[in-house]
Design a protein around this motif. Structure first.
Motif, short mmCIF file in Angstrom:
data_model
loop_
_atom_site.label_atom_id
_atom_site.label_comp_id
_atom_site.label_asym_id
_atom_site.label_seq_id
_atom_site.Cartn_x
_atom_site.Cartn_y
_atom_site.Cartn_z
N VAL A 7 21.94 -0.46 21.88
CA VAL A 7 22.84 -0.07 23.00
C VAL A 7 22.99 1.44 23.05
N LEU A 8 23.16 2.07 21.92
CA LEU A 8 23.38 3.52 21.89
C LEU A 8 22.15 4.31 22.33
N THR A 9 20.97 3.81 22.08
CA THR A 9 19.76 4.57 22.40
C THR A 9 19.19 4.27 23.77
N ARG A 10 19.74 3.30 24.48
CA ARG A 10 19.26 2.96 25.83
C ARG A 10 19.88 3.86 26.87
N ASP A 11 19.14 4.08 27.96
CA ASP A 11 19.66 4.81 29.11
C ASP A 11 20.17 3.79 30.13
N ASN A 14 24.67 3.55 34.83
CA ASN A 14 26.05 3.99 34.95
C ASN A 14 26.57 4.30 33.55
N GLY A 15 27.30 5.37 33.38
CA GLY A 15 27.81 5.75 32.07
C GLY A 15 28.81 4.78 31.49
N THR A 16 29.54 4.10 32.35
CA THR A 16 30.53 3.15 31.84
C THR A 16 29.89 1.86 31.33
N ASP A 17 28.68 1.57 31.77
CA ASP A 17 27.99 0.37 31.27
C ASP A 17 27.78 0.43 29.77
N LYS A 18 27.41 1.60 29.28
CA LYS A 18 27.18 1.77 27.84
C LYS A 18 28.47 1.52 27.06
N ILE A 19 29.57 2.06 27.55
CA ILE A 19 30.86 1.88 26.87
C ILE A 19 31.27 0.41 26.86
N ILE A 20 31.09 -0.25 27.99
CA ILE A 20 31.44 -1.67 28.08
C ILE A 20 30.60 -2.49 27.11
N LEU A 31 28.63 -13.21 19.91
CA LEU A 31 28.47 -13.43 21.35
C LEU A 31 27.94 -12.17 22.05
N GLY A 32 28.43 -11.02 21.64
CA GLY A 32 27.97 -9.76 22.23
C GLY A 32 26.50 -9.51 21.99
N THR A 33 26.03 -9.82 20.80
CA THR A 33 24.61 -9.65 20.48
C THR A 33 23.75 -10.60 21.32
N ILE A 34 24.18 -11.83 21.43
CA ILE A 34 23.43 -12.80 22.23
C ILE A 34 23.40 -12.36 23.69
N LEU A 35 24.55 -11.97 24.22
CA LEU A 35 24.60 -11.51 25.61
C LEU A 35 23.74 -10.27 25.83
N TRP A 36 23.74 -9.36 24.88
CA TRP A 36 22.95 -8.14 25.02
C TRP A 36 21.47 -8.46 25.15
#
Length: 46
Positions: A7-11, A14-20, A31-36
């Motif tokens: 997540v940190l290394t992807r572009d 929208n900037g808020t997408d990374k934070i979310i 669940l977050g890993t699976i969704l990612w």
């Protein structure tokens, strides 16, 4: 840990997408890993 790194290394469009995504992965690790890997990777730019 790999999911956080990914997540940190992807572009993102929208900037808020990374934070979310970071918050989802931190507070809902399994669940977050699976969704990612199902949804998030395809919605990011790189």
């Amino acid at each position: 840990m790999y999911t956080l790194y990914d997540v940190l290394t992807r572009d993102f469009r929208n900037g808020t997408d990374k934070i979310i995504w970071l918050l989802v992965v931190i507070f809902l690790p399994l669940l977050g890993t699976i969704l990612w890997f199902l949804v998030g990777r395809s919605s990011s730019f790189k």
